[in-house]
Write an enzyme that holds these catalytic residues in place. Structure first.
Site, PDB file in Angstrom:
ATOM      1  N   HIS A 260     -12.874 -66.402   6.840  1.00 25.17           N
ATOM      2  CA  HIS A 260     -11.518 -66.947   6.856  1.00 25.17           C
ATOM      3  C   HIS A 260     -10.888 -66.758   8.232  1.00 25.17           C
ATOM      4  O   HIS A 260     -11.461 -66.126   9.115  1.00 25.17           O
ATOM      5  CB  HIS A 260     -10.665 -66.252   5.792  1.00 25.17           C
ATOM      6  CG  HIS A 260     -10.371 -64.803   6.099  1.00 25.17           C
ATOM      7  ND1 HIS A 260     -11.315 -63.813   5.953  1.00 25.17           N
ATOM      8  CD2 HIS A 260      -9.257 -64.190   6.571  1.00 25.17           C
ATOM      9  CE1 HIS A 260     -10.786 -62.640   6.301  1.00 25.17           C
ATOM     10  NE2 HIS A 260      -9.548 -62.840   6.692  1.00 25.17           N
TER      11      HIS A 260
ATOM     12  N   HIS B 148      14.019 -40.309  15.532  1.00 28.45           N
ATOM     13  CA  HIS B 148      13.434 -39.764  14.299  1.00 28.45           C
ATOM     14  C   HIS B 148      12.506 -38.604  14.614  1.00 28.45           C
ATOM     15  O   HIS B 148      12.121 -38.368  15.760  1.00 28.45           O
ATOM     16  CB  HIS B 148      12.682 -40.846  13.515  1.00 28.45           C
ATOM     17  CG  HIS B 148      11.612 -41.546  14.285  1.00 28.45           C
ATOM     18  ND1 HIS B 148      11.876 -42.458  15.288  1.00 28.45           N
ATOM     19  CD2 HIS B 148      10.252 -41.478  14.211  1.00 28.45           C
ATOM     20  CE1 HIS B 148      10.748 -42.915  15.788  1.00 28.45           C
ATOM     21  NE2 HIS B 148       9.744 -42.334  15.159  1.00 28.45           N
TER      22      HIS B 148
ATOM     23  N   HIS C 103      11.208 -45.058  19.969  1.00 31.13           N
ATOM     24  CA  HIS C 103      10.320 -46.019  20.602  1.00 31.13           C
ATOM     25  C   HIS C 103      11.155 -47.128  21.233  1.00 31.13           C
ATOM     26  O   HIS C 103      11.903 -47.815  20.530  1.00 31.13           O
ATOM     27  CB  HIS C 103       9.330 -46.579  19.587  1.00 31.13           C
ATOM     28  CG  HIS C 103       8.492 -45.511  18.953  1.00 31.13           C
ATOM     29  ND1 HIS C 103       7.397 -44.957  19.580  1.00 31.13           N
ATOM     30  CD2 HIS C 103       8.626 -44.859  17.769  1.00 31.13           C
ATOM     31  CE1 HIS C 103       6.886 -44.018  18.801  1.00 31.13           C
ATOM     32  NE2 HIS C 103       7.608 -43.936  17.696  1.00 31.13           N
TER      33      HIS C 103
ATOM     34  N   HIS D 199      -6.508 -66.657  10.021  1.00 32.57           N
ATOM     35  CA  HIS D 199      -5.080 -66.732   9.733  1.00 32.57           C
ATOM     36  C   HIS D 199      -4.283 -66.794  11.021  1.00 32.57           C
ATOM     37  O   HIS D 199      -4.814 -66.553  12.117  1.00 32.57           O
ATOM     38  CB  HIS D 199      -4.607 -65.559   8.870  1.00 32.57           C
ATOM     39  CG  HIS D 199      -5.357 -64.286   9.068  1.00 32.57           C
ATOM     40  ND1 HIS D 199      -5.232 -63.502  10.180  1.00 32.57           N
ATOM     41  CD2 HIS D 199      -6.280 -63.662   8.278  1.00 32.57           C
ATOM     42  CE1 HIS D 199      -6.016 -62.452  10.075  1.00 32.57           C
ATOM     43  NE2 HIS D 199      -6.680 -62.522   8.936  1.00 32.57           N
TER      44      HIS D 199
ATOM     45  N   ARG E 263     -15.393 -59.968   1.981  1.00 32.09           N
ATOM     46  CA  ARG E 263     -14.109 -60.662   2.121  1.00 32.09           C
ATOM     47  C   ARG E 263     -14.462 -61.989   2.762  1.00 32.09           C
ATOM     48  O   ARG E 263     -14.980 -62.045   3.871  1.00 32.09           O
ATOM     49  CB  ARG E 263     -13.141 -59.853   2.988  1.00 32.09           C
ATOM     50  CG  ARG E 263     -11.879 -60.608   3.427  1.00 32.09           C
ATOM     51  CD  ARG E 263     -10.986 -60.934   2.242  1.00 32.09           C
ATOM     52  NE  ARG E 263      -9.697 -61.455   2.693  1.00 32.09           N
ATOM     53  CZ  ARG E 263      -9.402 -62.755   2.809  1.00 32.09           C
ATOM     54  NH1 ARG E 263     -10.324 -63.681   2.505  1.00 32.09           N
ATOM     55  NH2 ARG E 263      -8.214 -63.143   3.221  1.00 32.09           N
TER      56      ARG E 263
ATOM     57  N   HIS F 275     -13.331 -64.852  10.943  1.00 33.44           N
ATOM     58  CA  HIS F 275     -14.059 -63.596  10.776  1.00 33.44           C
ATOM     59  C   HIS F 275     -14.416 -63.351   9.316  1.00 33.44           C
ATOM     60  O   HIS F 275     -13.957 -64.072   8.417  1.00 33.44           O
ATOM     61  CB  HIS F 275     -13.242 -62.421  11.334  1.00 33.44           C
ATOM     62  CG  HIS F 275     -11.870 -62.302  10.736  1.00 33.44           C
ATOM     63  ND1 HIS F 275     -10.798 -63.065  11.158  1.00 33.44           N
ATOM     64  CD2 HIS F 275     -11.377 -61.508   9.745  1.00 33.44           C
ATOM     65  CE1 HIS F 275      -9.718 -62.753  10.467  1.00 33.44           C
ATOM     66  NE2 HIS F 275     -10.045 -61.810   9.595  1.00 33.44           N
TER      67      HIS F 275
ATOM     68  N   GLU G 221      -4.994 -59.543  13.292  1.00 29.55           N
ATOM     69  CA  GLU G 221      -5.366 -58.543  12.289  1.00 29.55           C
ATOM     70  C   GLU G 221      -5.877 -57.272  12.968  1.00 29.55           C
ATOM     71  O   GLU G 221      -6.854 -57.316  13.704  1.00 29.55           O
ATOM     72  CB  GLU G 221      -6.449 -59.108  11.371  1.00 29.55           C
ATOM     73  CG  GLU G 221      -7.021 -58.107  10.368  1.00 29.55           C
ATOM     74  CD  GLU G 221      -8.110 -58.732   9.511  1.00 29.55           C
ATOM     75  OE1 GLU G 221      -7.835 -59.781   8.893  1.00 29.55           O
ATOM     76  OE2 GLU G 221      -9.238 -58.201   9.478  1.00 29.55           O
TER      77      GLU G 221
ATOM     78  N   GLU H 245      -1.454 -62.339   2.094  1.00 31.20           N
ATOM     79  CA  GLU H 245      -2.908 -62.435   2.053  1.00 31.20           C
ATOM     80  C   GLU H 245      -3.394 -63.670   1.291  1.00 31.20           C
ATOM     81  O   GLU H 245      -4.543 -64.096   1.437  1.00 31.20           O
ATOM     82  CB  GLU H 245      -3.517 -61.179   1.440  1.00 31.20           C
ATOM     83  CG  GLU H 245      -3.084 -60.885   0.022  1.00 31.20           C
ATOM     84  CD  GLU H 245      -3.768 -59.650  -0.543  1.00 31.20           C
ATOM     85  OE1 GLU H 245      -4.766 -59.231   0.041  1.00 31.20           O
ATOM     86  OE2 GLU H 245      -3.292 -59.128  -1.558  1.00 31.20           O
TER      87      GLU H 245
ATOM     88  N   HIS I 296      12.161 -38.129  18.841  1.00 34.13           N
ATOM     89  CA  HIS I 296      11.810 -39.162  19.804  1.00 34.13           C
ATOM     90  C   HIS I 296      12.275 -40.515  19.290  1.00 34.13           C
ATOM     91  O   HIS I 296      12.776 -40.637  18.170  1.00 34.13           O
ATOM     92  CB  HIS I 296      10.290 -39.192  20.030  1.00 34.13           C
ATOM     93  CG  HIS I 296       9.513 -39.667  18.832  1.00 34.13           C
ATOM     94  ND1 HIS I 296       9.324 -38.886  17.705  1.00 34.13           N
ATOM     95  CD2 HIS I 296       8.900 -40.857  18.565  1.00 34.13           C
ATOM     96  CE1 HIS I 296       8.627 -39.557  16.811  1.00 34.13           C
ATOM     97  NE2 HIS I 296       8.359 -40.755  17.303  1.00 34.13           N
TER      98      HIS I 296
ATOM     99  N   GLU J  33       8.498 -49.302  14.320  1.00 34.30           N
ATOM    100  CA  GLU J  33       7.318 -48.504  13.995  1.00 34.30           C
ATOM    101  C   GLU J  33       6.984 -48.675  12.514  1.00 34.30           C
ATOM    102  O   GLU J  33       7.835 -48.481  11.647  1.00 34.30           O
ATOM    103  CB  GLU J  33       7.564 -47.030  14.299  1.00 34.30           C
ATOM    104  CG  GLU J  33       6.444 -46.102  13.893  1.00 34.30           C
ATOM    105  CD  GLU J  33       6.720 -44.638  14.206  1.00 34.30           C
ATOM    106  OE1 GLU J  33       5.973 -43.774  13.742  1.00 34.30           O
ATOM    107  OE2 GLU J  33       7.717 -44.358  14.912  1.00 34.30           O
TER     108      GLU J  33
END
Length: 413
Positions: A125, A351, A307, A127, A122, A170, A131, A193, A305, A312
């Site tokens: 590059h 959920h 968050h 961004h 890859r 990276h 990531e 991307e 539960h 999520e």
């Protein structure tokens, strides 16, 4: 035979053929309708679906076709399959993405599924988005430098993570006999991307004279950079051993590693499954993505539960699951998931996730946050004055006695 009689015989034959064809088509339609799962949860509810349909698709999403009676109201779609994503193919591998364009509710996180063949890279590059990555298959060599010129090079294997902060340049290269496949997660749902900053693309847009001054070599060394479309994911020879591939660096290496051995860590085990949590408390560079790897045995459930800090974003690695989501105001909806699917739960919505298959369910939970946080319904009720809880829900002594003051993220079937 006169022409008129012959015409009548031919017409009768044609009519018979049409009638037979119509009968066959009708029988085929009836057989097709019978093969389709019916949108009828119980007698007197819903009905058959004699029209066009996809029995395979419907069979994979039974709780969409026949929602539990507890579903109510309207919630957005919280499911997307990478199988429905566009596949960009190159001579070095392939890639596909799930962003806010594919899953409209996912405004905070985007995902990319990528394959690098043996030796393929890859392209170097960077961004704007951070990531986070999970290695699904095989091995890769990752490399990066930070703003102080400190570098990082490591080999990552199945079950390992890496994290590159925003703006950190990276690269990734497939290793071994068959390269690798991995999941990338970005802390912006609008990530694309195709919008990354590629080294070859930049070289092509800088005058050779400027490149000559920058690198202190004659200008005729430049002007023949390959087309970026041929460098995004492209084949290269396999690199040598890791120690030999690490260049010496007077600035040293980064103070906190960009990789983490997630599946090598000791999980939190309990009846019904395991949980591994990785965030900035144990993976210090991961300041914008917190994560959990959850395994649930058949029949088990990720407890009720929510968050309290972030949405999520989920990725299902193996198995089959059902997720029920409560969105307040009486709104609730149930979704079904399989390997390769993405799930989503908006901030603070209650959920559960249930293993509905015969094998262990494995999935990732990701959050745009520096810390993993969830609130257990069971624990909240257990740590609230009992009579207050009983007064709200009219619960039996058996239920009140079963409330647990210790959180159990996964419960057995």
């Amino acid at each position: 035979m006169d022409p008129l009689s012959r015409r009548r015989i031919l017409s009768a034959g044609a009519a018979a053929s049409v009638s037979a064809a119509s009968l066959a088509a009708a029988r085929q339609a009836v057989a097709h309708a019978a093969s389709l799962p019916a949108p009828s949860r119980q007698p007197g509810m819903g009905g058959t679906d004699p029209g066009p349909g996809d029995p395979v698709r419907a069979g994979q999403n039974p709780d969409m076709l026949n929602p539990p009676a507890t579903d109510h109201g309207t919630l957005p779609n919280l499911r997307f399959s990478f199988a429905d994503a566009h596949m960009r193919q190159t001579d070095g591998g392939w890639t596909r993405q799930a962003t806010v364009r594919e899953l409209g509710v996912s405004k905070n996180i985007a995902g990319v599924n990528m394959r690098l063949n043996k030796g393929s890279a890859r392209e170097m590059h960077w961004h704007k988005e951070a990531e986070w990555a999970f290695m699904l298959y095989g091995s890769a060599r990752i490399s990066a430098i930070d703003a102080d010129g400190r570098n990082f090079i490591d080999d990552v294997h199945e079950g390992d993570l890496w994290f590159f902060p925003s703006g950190i340049p990276h690269s990734i290269q497939g290793l071994g006999d068959d390269g690798c496949e991995f999941l990338l997660v970005f802390d912006d749902g609008a990530f694309d991307e195709d919008s990354t900053f590629l080294i070859s693309d930049w070289f092509r847009h800088v005058p050779p004279g400027v490149l000559a001054k920058n690198f202190r070599v004659p200008a005729d060394n430049f002007g023949h950079t390959p087309d970026p479309d041929k460098r995004y994911i492209f084949p290269l020879p396999l690199p040598g051993p890791l120690p030999a591939d690490r260049p010496s660096n007077p600035q040293g290496t980064v103070p906190n590693p960009y990789s983490f051995r997630m599946t090598a860590m000791t999980p939190k085990s309990m009846p019904g499954g395991t949980v591994r949590i990785v965030d900035s408390t144990n993976f210090k560079v991961a300041t914008t993505i917190a994560s959990a790897l959850v395994e649930i045995e058949p029949g088990g459930v990720r407890e009720l539960h929510w968050h309290p800090t972030a949405d999520e974003w989920q990725y299902y690695i193996s198995g089959e699951a059902r997720m029920g989501v409560f969105g307040s105001s009486g709104n609730a909806r149930t979704f079904d998931y399989r390997a390769g699917d993405v799930g989503y739960v908006p901030f603070a919505m209650g959920h559960y996730i249930e293993n509905t298959g015969k094998d262990t369910l494995r999935f990732l939970e990701m959050f745009k946050s520096d810390r993993f946080a969830d609130i257990s319904l069971n624990q909240w009720m257990a740590l609230t004055p009992p009579e207050l809880v009983r007064g709200h829900l009219d619960l039996s002594d058996a239920v009140m006695g079963a409330l647990d003051k210790v959180k159990h993220p996964v419960l057995p079937g």
